[in-house]
Design a protein around this motif. Structure first.
Motif, PDB file in Angstrom:
ATOM      1  N   VAL A 191      98.911  10.430  44.658  1.00  0.00           N
ATOM      2  CA  VAL A 191      98.641  10.989  45.990  1.00  0.00           C
ATOM      3  C   VAL A 191      98.837   9.917  47.079  1.00  0.00           C
ATOM      4  CG1 VAL A 191      97.218  12.992  45.398  1.00  0.00           C
ATOM      5  CG2 VAL A 191      96.160  10.744  45.410  1.00  0.00           C
ATOM      6  N   LEU A 222     102.004  14.157  45.207  1.00  0.00           N
ATOM      7  CA  LEU A 222     101.707  14.839  46.470  1.00  0.00           C
ATOM      8  C   LEU A 222     101.672  13.773  47.557  1.00  0.00           C
ATOM      9  CD1 LEU A 222     100.834  17.214  48.218  1.00  0.00           C
ATOM     10  CD2 LEU A 222      98.522  16.980  47.292  1.00  0.00           C
ATOM     11  N   LYS A 224     101.165  12.515  51.197  1.00  0.00           N
ATOM     12  CA  LYS A 224     100.549  12.844  52.487  1.00  0.00           C
ATOM     13  C   LYS A 224     101.401  12.233  53.592  1.00  0.00           C
ATOM     14  CE  LYS A 224      97.235  10.920  50.335  1.00  0.00           C
ATOM     15  NZ  LYS A 224      96.080  10.059  50.049  1.00  0.00           N
ATOM     16  N   ALA A 230     103.021  17.571  54.203  1.00  0.00           N
ATOM     17  CA  ALA A 230     102.842  16.887  52.921  1.00  0.00           C
ATOM     18  C   ALA A 230     103.879  17.470  51.951  1.00  0.00           C
ATOM     19  CB  ALA A 230     101.433  17.129  52.396  1.00  0.00           C
ATOM     20  N   LEU A 232     104.949  18.153  47.927  1.00  0.00           N
ATOM     21  CA  LEU A 232     104.400  18.268  46.578  1.00  0.00           C
ATOM     22  C   LEU A 232     105.516  18.471  45.569  1.00  0.00           C
ATOM     23  CD1 LEU A 232     102.014  18.920  44.528  1.00  0.00           C
ATOM     24  CD2 LEU A 232     102.351  21.306  45.203  1.00  0.00           C
ATOM     25  N   ASN A 261      92.496  13.956  49.178  1.00  0.00           N
ATOM     26  CA  ASN A 261      92.542  13.729  47.721  1.00  0.00           C
ATOM     27  C   ASN A 261      91.404  14.468  47.001  1.00  0.00           C
ATOM     28  OD1 ASN A 261      94.541  11.882  48.364  1.00  0.00           O
ATOM     29  ND2 ASN A 261      93.306  10.067  47.950  1.00  0.00           N
ATOM     30  N   PHE A 264      91.825  18.306  47.186  1.00  0.00           N
ATOM     31  CA  PHE A 264      92.961  18.710  46.340  1.00  0.00           C
ATOM     32  C   PHE A 264      92.558  18.729  44.870  1.00  0.00           C
ATOM     33  CE2 PHE A 264      96.702  17.197  43.813  1.00  0.00           C
ATOM     34  CZ  PHE A 264      97.446  18.363  43.877  1.00  0.00           C
ATOM     35  N   ALA A 278      96.808  22.015  47.594  1.00  0.00           N
ATOM     36  CA  ALA A 278      97.253  21.077  48.639  1.00  0.00           C
ATOM     37  C   ALA A 278      97.051  21.682  50.032  1.00  0.00           C
ATOM     38  CB  ALA A 278      98.716  20.701  48.417  1.00  0.00           C
TER      39      ALA A 278
END
Ligand code: ADP
Length: 308
Positions: A191, A222, A224, A230, A232, A261, A264, A278
């Motif tokens: 992440v 994923l 950010k 974002a 994925l 985080n 998610f 997400a």
């Protein structure tokens, strides 16, 4: 019982309370993520923290604070004579800056006992750590932790890594990159934040970040990207873009990535599809940056409908 274990450093936070007074709090990236995971996980899931503290009163207060948030502290090492790290928030014309006193913090010793680390990891099915967790450790302790995480991954546990790159915590840029790569190779879910990855790995775009971490062995990446979408990647399906909600007034971006985080993971662990998890995380982060502080109280956060 399902259990998420976050590993890292919680610090004492001193913030300006006006009239020359300071307000004391407790925060740290992995603890913040654990807090948001706890907020959104059903009670049947345990959330635990692994760190090291001292045996002083401040350490006892920190443990009580973490425990009060519903996070288990039984895996926190208590080291005689050690003391927690500390940081101070300065506010000047709306801009925040930080001073740190953490170079001798107890948390730097969290991975000194491999047997303790292994026992704690084996109780969990999801383990969360960050680039800050790795940066504060000695080279030997980094190796110990990464070895245990690799073992956990090989045993089928979910290992979640936020590289959270803080160059000032690392001895040099080459070590930073090498250790982040080793951490990523021990993980199943990545992440990262795109601005960090662009600055330190020269990724042209979030797709390049995804490609690099997938090549290093992550199943799910994923990325950010602040107010941008974002990205994925989950398995071999096409990359999904998640546009965050527009935030009218950003009050305090502290913990944006950490809350993302935690939320998610909480949704993912309760069986929600990754893209939906997400999108929920982006709603939580949007609420967090519209409020002061790292740990925003649940009444200011979105409800997870199936938990309400
Ligand atoms: P970090 O705080 O770790 O550097 P980012 O700045 O990328 O991470 O932010 C994490 C998440 O917080 C983003 O993916 C997004 O969902 C949310 N976020 C951050 N800044 C904004 C913003 N200005 N507007 C809406 N959402 C934001």
């Amino acid at each position: 019982m399902a259990r998420l274990l976050a590993i890292g450093e919680c610090m004492v936070e001193l913030g300006d309370a006006g009239s020359g007074l300071l307000r004391k709090g407790f925060a740290g990236d992995t603890l913040n993520a654990a807090y948001y995971a706890r907020t959104y996980l059903p009670a049947a899931f345990d959330v635990a923290y692994l760190s090291a503290v001292g045996t002083d009163l401040l350490s006892a207060e920190m443990l009580a604070f973490i425990g009060d948030k519903g996070i288990l502290t039984e895996d926190v090492l208590e080291i005689e004579g050690a003391a927690p790290g500390l940081y101070m928030i300065h506010l000047k014309e709306g801009e925040r800056s930080f001073s740190y006193w953490r170079s001798a913090s107890a948390a730097r010793r969290l991975a000194e006992d491999p047997a303790h680390l292994r026992r704690a990891i084996e109780k969990a099915d999801t383990i969360v750590f960050s680039g800050i967790t790795l940066a504060i450790l000695s080279p030997e302790a980094r190796e110990t932790l990464i070895l245990e995480l690799r073992r956990a991954k090989a045993a089928g546990r979910r290992v979640v890594f936020d590289p959270n790159i803080r160059p000032r915590l690392w001895e040099d840029a080459a070590t930073l990159r090498a250790v982040v790569e080793a951490g990523a190779r021990a993980s199943t879910i990545l992440v990262p934040s795109f601005d960090d990855e662009q600055a330190h790995f020269a990724d042209a775009d979030p797709e390049a970040t995804i490609a690099r971490y997938r090549q290093w062995g992550a199943d799910t990446v994923l990325v950010k990207n602040g107010s941008g979408a974002a990205c994925l990647s989950n398995g071999t399906d096409a990359i999904v873009r998640i546009t965050p909600p527009r935030v009218q007034t950003v009050v305090d971006t502290t913990s944006a990535g950490d809350s993302f985080n935690g939320a998610f993971l909480a949704r993912l662990l309760t069986g929600v599809a990754p893209a939906e998890a997400a999108a929920f995380a982006a709603r939580v982060a949007a609420a967090v940056i519209a409020h002061h502080g790292a740990l925003v109280p649940p009444e200011h956060l979105p409800q997870a409908l199936d938990l309400a």
